[in-house]
Design a protein around this motif. Structure first.
Motif, PDB file in Angstrom:
ATOM      1  N   ASP A 152       0.831  -1.201   0.000  1.00 37.76           N
ATOM      2  CA  ASP A 152       0.000   0.000   0.000  1.00 37.76           C
ATOM      3  C   ASP A 152       0.871   1.258   0.000  1.00 37.76           C
ATOM      4  O   ASP A 152       0.519   2.269  -0.619  1.00 37.76           O
ATOM      5  N   VAL A 153       2.012   1.206   0.698  1.00 37.71           N
ATOM      6  CA  VAL A 153       2.959   2.326   0.687  1.00 37.71           C
ATOM      7  C   VAL A 153       3.451   2.572  -0.732  1.00 37.71           C
ATOM      8  O   VAL A 153       3.543   3.725  -1.190  1.00 37.71           O
ATOM      9  N   ARG A 154       3.771   1.485  -1.456  1.00 38.02           N
ATOM     10  CA  ARG A 154       4.245   1.635  -2.829  1.00 38.02           C
ATOM     11  C   ARG A 154       3.172   2.287  -3.704  1.00 38.02           C
ATOM     12  O   ARG A 154       3.477   3.153  -4.525  1.00 38.02           O
ATOM     13  N   ARG A 155       1.919   1.865  -3.512  1.00 36.67           N
ATOM     14  CA  ARG A 155       0.828   2.482  -4.281  1.00 36.67           C
ATOM     15  C   ARG A 155       0.729   3.981  -3.970  1.00 36.67           C
ATOM     16  O   ARG A 155       0.514   4.801  -4.869  1.00 36.67           O
ATOM     17  N   ALA A 156       0.886   4.312  -2.694  1.00 33.64           N
ATOM     18  CA  ALA A 156       0.817   5.728  -2.285  1.00 33.64           C
ATOM     19  C   ALA A 156       1.930   6.528  -2.955  1.00 33.64           C
ATOM     20  O   ALA A 156       1.714   7.662  -3.408  1.00 33.64           O
ATOM     21  N   LEU A 157       3.118   5.962  -3.018  1.00 33.44           N
ATOM     22  CA  LEU A 157       4.248   6.649  -3.653  1.00 33.44           C
ATOM     23  C   LEU A 157       4.006   6.824  -5.153  1.00 33.44           C
ATOM     24  O   LEU A 157       4.279   7.892  -5.717  1.00 33.44           O
ATOM     25  N   LEU A 158       3.488   5.801  -5.794  1.00 30.48           N
ATOM     26  CA  LEU A 158       3.211   5.886  -7.232  1.00 30.48           C
ATOM     27  C   LEU A 158       2.132   6.923  -7.511  1.00 30.48           C
ATOM     28  O   LEU A 158       2.209   7.673  -8.488  1.00 30.48           O
ATOM     29  N   ASP A 159       1.109   6.971  -6.640  1.00 29.74           N
ATOM     30  CA  ASP A 159       0.056   7.974  -6.799  1.00 29.74           C
ATOM     31  C   ASP A 159       0.603   9.385  -6.612  1.00 29.74           C
ATOM     32  O   ASP A 159       0.036  10.348  -7.129  1.00 29.74           O
ATOM     33  N   ALA A 160       1.700   9.488  -5.842  1.00 33.14           N
ATOM     34  CA  ALA A 160       2.345  10.786  -5.629  1.00 33.14           C
ATOM     35  C   ALA A 160       3.307  11.117  -6.761  1.00 33.14           C
ATOM     36  O   ALA A 160       4.069  12.070  -6.674  1.00 33.14           O
ATOM     37  N   ASP A 161       3.281  10.305  -7.818  1.00 36.65           N
ATOM     38  CA  ASP A 161       4.096  10.523  -9.022  1.00 36.65           C
ATOM     39  C   ASP A 161       5.581  10.242  -8.778  1.00 36.65           C
ATOM     40  O   ASP A 161       6.445  10.850  -9.409  1.00 36.65           O
ATOM     41  N   VAL A 162       5.861   9.329  -7.870  1.00 34.26           N
ATOM     42  CA  VAL A 162       7.238   8.893  -7.658  1.00 34.26           C
ATOM     43  C   VAL A 162       7.605   7.884  -8.757  1.00 34.26           C
ATOM     44  O   VAL A 162       6.778   7.056  -9.148  1.00 34.26           O
ATOM     45  N   ASN A 163       8.820   7.961  -9.244  1.00 35.51           N
ATOM     46  CA  ASN A 163       9.321   7.037 -10.262  1.00 35.51           C
ATOM     47  C   ASN A 163       9.095   5.591  -9.813  1.00 35.51           C
ATOM     48  O   ASN A 163       9.368   5.238  -8.671  1.00 35.51           O
ATOM     49  N   TYR A 164       8.602   4.722 -10.742  1.00 36.21           N
ATOM     50  CA  TYR A 164       8.251   3.351 -10.364  1.00 36.21           C
ATOM     51  C   TYR A 164       9.442   2.592  -9.788  1.00 36.21           C
ATOM     52  O   TYR A 164       9.323   1.922  -8.749  1.00 36.21           O
ATOM     53  N   LYS A 165      10.604   2.671 -10.439  1.00 34.87           N
ATOM     54  CA  LYS A 165      11.776   1.948  -9.951  1.00 34.87           C
ATOM     55  C   LYS A 165      12.192   2.445  -8.576  1.00 34.87           C
ATOM     56  O   LYS A 165      12.595   1.661  -7.714  1.00 34.87           O
ATOM     57  N   VAL A 166      12.075   3.751  -8.376  1.00 34.24           N
ATOM     58  CA  VAL A 166      12.425   4.341  -7.076  1.00 34.24           C
ATOM     59  C   VAL A 166      11.474   3.826  -6.002  1.00 34.24           C
ATOM     60  O   VAL A 166      11.895   3.448  -4.899  1.00 34.24           O
ATOM     61  N   ALA A 167      10.164   3.803  -6.296  1.00 33.87           N
ATOM     62  CA  ALA A 167       9.166   3.338  -5.326  1.00 33.87           C
ATOM     63  C   ALA A 167       9.380   1.867  -4.964  1.00 33.87           C
ATOM     64  O   ALA A 167       9.306   1.487  -3.786  1.00 33.87           O
ATOM     65  N   LYS A 168       9.650   1.042  -5.973  1.00 28.99           N
ATOM     66  CA  LYS A 168       9.844  -0.385  -5.719  1.00 28.99           C
ATOM     67  C   LYS A 168      11.115  -0.632  -4.911  1.00 28.99           C
ATOM     68  O   LYS A 168      11.130  -1.396  -3.941  1.00 28.99           O
ATOM     69  N   GLN A 169      12.194   0.048  -5.308  1.00 25.04           N
ATOM     70  CA  GLN A 169      13.459  -0.107  -4.573  1.00 25.04           C
ATOM     71  C   GLN A 169      13.299   0.346  -3.131  1.00 25.04           C
ATOM     72  O   GLN A 169      13.823  -0.273  -2.199  1.00 25.04           O
ATOM     73  N   PHE A 170      12.537   1.431  -2.935  1.00 22.59           N
ATOM     74  CA  PHE A 170      12.306   1.971  -1.593  1.00 22.59           C
ATOM     75  C   PHE A 170      11.591   0.947  -0.708  1.00 22.59           C
ATOM     76  O   PHE A 170      12.033   0.657   0.410  1.00 22.59           O
ATOM     77  N   THR A 171      10.476   0.394  -1.201  1.00 25.25           N
ATOM     78  CA  THR A 171       9.704  -0.539  -0.376  1.00 25.25           C
ATOM     79  C   THR A 171      10.461  -1.853  -0.159  1.00 25.25           C
ATOM     80  O   THR A 171      10.343  -2.463   0.905  1.00 25.25           O
ATOM     81  N   ASP A 172      11.252  -2.274  -1.134  1.00 20.98           N
ATOM     82  CA  ASP A 172      12.065  -3.483  -0.952  1.00 20.98           C
ATOM     83  C   ASP A 172      13.092  -3.276   0.159  1.00 20.98           C
ATOM     84  O   ASP A 172      13.318  -4.162   0.995  1.00 20.98           O
ATOM     85  N   THR A 173      13.702  -2.094   0.172  1.00 20.08           N
ATOM     86  CA  THR A 173      14.700  -1.776   1.204  1.00 20.08           C
ATOM     87  C   THR A 173      14.055  -1.713   2.579  1.00 20.08           C
ATOM     88  O   THR A 173      14.585  -2.235   3.565  1.00 20.08           O
ATOM     89  N   VAL A 174      12.874  -1.059   2.643  1.00 18.64           N
ATOM     90  CA  VAL A 174      12.164  -0.946   3.927  1.00 18.64           C
ATOM     91  C   VAL A 174      11.785  -2.334   4.441  1.00 18.64           C
ATOM     92  O   VAL A 174      11.941  -2.639   5.633  1.00 18.64           O
ATOM     93  N   LYS A 175      11.295  -3.202   3.559  1.00 18.69           N
ATOM     94  CA  LYS A 175      10.893  -4.545   3.974  1.00 18.69           C
ATOM     95  C   LYS A 175      12.083  -5.319   4.530  1.00 18.69           C
ATOM     96  O   LYS A 175      11.988  -5.958   5.594  1.00 18.69           O
ATOM     97  N   ALA A 176      13.226  -5.257   3.834  1.00 16.29           N
ATOM     98  CA  ALA A 176      14.420  -5.967   4.291  1.00 16.29           C
ATOM     99  C   ALA A 176      14.872  -5.457   5.656  1.00 16.29           C
ATOM    100  O   ALA A 176      15.207  -6.243   6.545  1.00 16.29           O
ATOM    101  N   LYS A 177      14.828  -4.145   5.855  1.00 15.52           N
ATOM    102  CA  LYS A 177      15.254  -3.569   7.133  1.00 15.52           C
ATOM    103  C   LYS A 177      14.240  -3.873   8.229  1.00 15.52           C
ATOM    104  O   LYS A 177      14.616  -4.116   9.387  1.00 15.52           O
ATOM    105  N   ALA A 178      12.957  -3.852   7.875  1.00 18.93           N
ATOM    106  CA  ALA A 178      11.919  -4.114   8.875  1.00 18.93           C
ATOM    107  C   ALA A 178      12.024  -5.537   9.411  1.00 18.93           C
ATOM    108  O   ALA A 178      12.005  -5.761  10.626  1.00 18.93           O
ATOM    109  N   LEU A 179      12.159  -6.496   8.519  1.00 20.65           N
ATOM    110  CA  LEU A 179      12.257  -7.892   8.958  1.00 20.65           C
ATOM    111  C   LEU A 179      13.603  -8.151   9.618  1.00 20.65           C
ATOM    112  O   LEU A 179      13.697  -8.934  10.551  1.00 20.65           O
TER     113      LEU A 179
END
Length: 451
Positions: free
Chosen positions: A33-60
């Protein structure tokens, strides 16, 4: 600024802030859902995906699932990664050289000329520089006149060469003029150009090669979203600029440019335009911007804005008058003027933690003080200096003279008296540690009794 994104991210975190069991699936769903929010905010798709992947790895990796407050830990991880995404540390402006030369570049209509004036004003007041503005846009006569008007408003000279259509020569001559006349900062405004305009791109590259600027800034309208990022990439490939200036960040922008541009071009955002006024230019602080995106406010920037208008001598005199119960409407009016100089009222209020969301749908006009000012200015000098003499007949006259109702005048006088009372109490507590202790105990007892 970022209101829609902030609201979407808050909804995304609600699941993790609940009392239910937190699982890896929940974390994955939240980040989706965070990634969808970023994309809706017109964030670059690769940037949004890389961001959420990094957050997930750090969170776990930080064992969010077993944390006592997993929602809060998740917000902290997202906050830190947002700050990193936007550049991490605050980027410094290179002010070396004698004179320092700053070259402004950007698209047509990006706000380059206005930004040149704002930057000159900021560095003049904050860094005690002696700036010279250079009119290098030889294709648009209105640009030269616009720069002259801006120069007059901020008391900064503008170098022009009537009839010369060679911007490279103009820039070189301006730097020689600056050295001769002891200007230690030269800001070169250039013509707006399109990335696809080969001749114009060659021209600005030639200007850069000739003047060897200490800082080349790319000015871009944040309202254009991903187009801004794509244009920045193309300009950077040709110009290799040092930093980005985002304009109109106070508008109805979705924030995609601010969140994507650092990753895409690997160049920092150094300044952001936050309004139309000539002092509406701020340094870009990634961590503070992350605070604001996540609804945490930005109290540090608010204090800094207040300090810019802070007059130490005036503050001491004000404290003396408060202590002696002599605070009057002249002082009140002076405080209003200082607040107005700080910038857009809604933007200032949103810097206070928790207030941004509360005033999201509230329209705070920059003329919010207009009614109060009209009432005060309808008072006589004696009434402003000594509010206690304002009786019923005087109130009627003030209401009529200011174009306000009697109720408005009565309300202002009541609020003013309450303000004076609070000021006296605050001053008394500050000067008497024992009173401060008693006040703290009273607050503690009050909290304990409200169950």
């Amino acid at each position: 600024m970022f209101e829609n994104l902030s609201e979407r991210l808050e909804r995304s975190f609600k699941l993790l802030k609940g009392q239910g069991k937190i699982t890896e699936i929940n974390v994955a769903e939240t980040l989706k859902d965070v990634r969808r929010a970023l994309l809706d905010a017109d964030v670059n798709y690769k940037v949004a995906k890389q961001f959420t992947d990094t957050v997930k790895a750090k969170a776990l990796g930080q064992n969010v699932l077993n944390a006592i407050q997993p929602g809060q830990l998740m917000v902290k991880i997202v906050h830190d990664e947002l700050a990193t995404l936007m550049g991490g540390d605050t980027a410094q402006v290179n002010l070396s050289g004698n004179p320092t030369v700053i070259l402004m570049s950007g698209l047509q209509g990006s706000g380059k000329t206005t930004m040149s004036g704002k930057l000159a004003k900021k560095l003049k007041s904050e860094k005690s520089r002696r700036p010279l503005l250079v009119a290098g846009d030889v294709y648009r006569p209105a640009a030269i006149e616009q720069l002259k008007v801006l120069g007059q408003q901020i008391d900064v000279p503008v170098y022009t060469e009537e009839g010369n259509k060679n911007p490279v020569e103009i820039a070189e001559n301006a730097i020689r003029y600056a050295k001769t006349n002891h200007y230690d900062l030269v800001i070169v405004d250039t013509a707006g150009r399109l990335a696809v305009d080969e001749q114009m791109m060659q021209e600005i590259a030639a200007i850069k090669k000739a003047v060897k600027p200490n800082e080349t800034l790319f000015v871009v309208d944040s309202m254009t979203g991903q187009d801004a990022v794509n244009t920045a990439r193309e300009f950077n490939e040709r110009l290799d600029f040092d930093g980005v200036v985002l304009t109109k960040l106070d508008g109805d922008t979705r924030g995609g440019a601010a969140l994507s541009i650092r990753t895409v071009v690997d160049k920092p955002i150094k300044f952001v335009g936050t309004g139309e006024k000539l002092d509406a230019l701020d340094y870009f602080h990634p961590a503070r911007m992350a605070d604001r995106i996540l609804g945490m406010g930005d109290i540090v920037s608010l204090v800094e804005k207040a300090q810019q208008q802070f007059d130490e001598k005036q503050a001491r005199e004000l404290q003396r008058k408060i202590a002696k119960n002599q605070f009057n409407f002249n002082d009140f009016l002076a405080q209003i003027e200082q607040i107005k100089k700080m910038g857009n009222l809604k933007d200032l209020a949103s810097m206070i933690p928790g207030v941004g969301k509360a005033i999201k749908d509230v329209d705070i006009d920059d003329n919010a003080f207009k009614g109060i000012e009209s009432i005060i200015k309808s008072m006589t000098a004696a009434e402003r200096a000594n509010p206690d003499i304002i009786n019923a007949s005087r109130r009627q006259r003030i209401a009529k003279g200011s174009g306000n109702s009697l109720q408005d005048v009565n309300r202002l006088l009541k609020q003013f008296e309450e303000t004076r009372k609070l000021m006296r109490q605050a001053n008394a507590i500050k000067s008497n540690p024992m009173k401060m202790m008693n006040a703290m105990r009273a607050m503690k007892n009050m909290r304990g009794g409200m169950r």
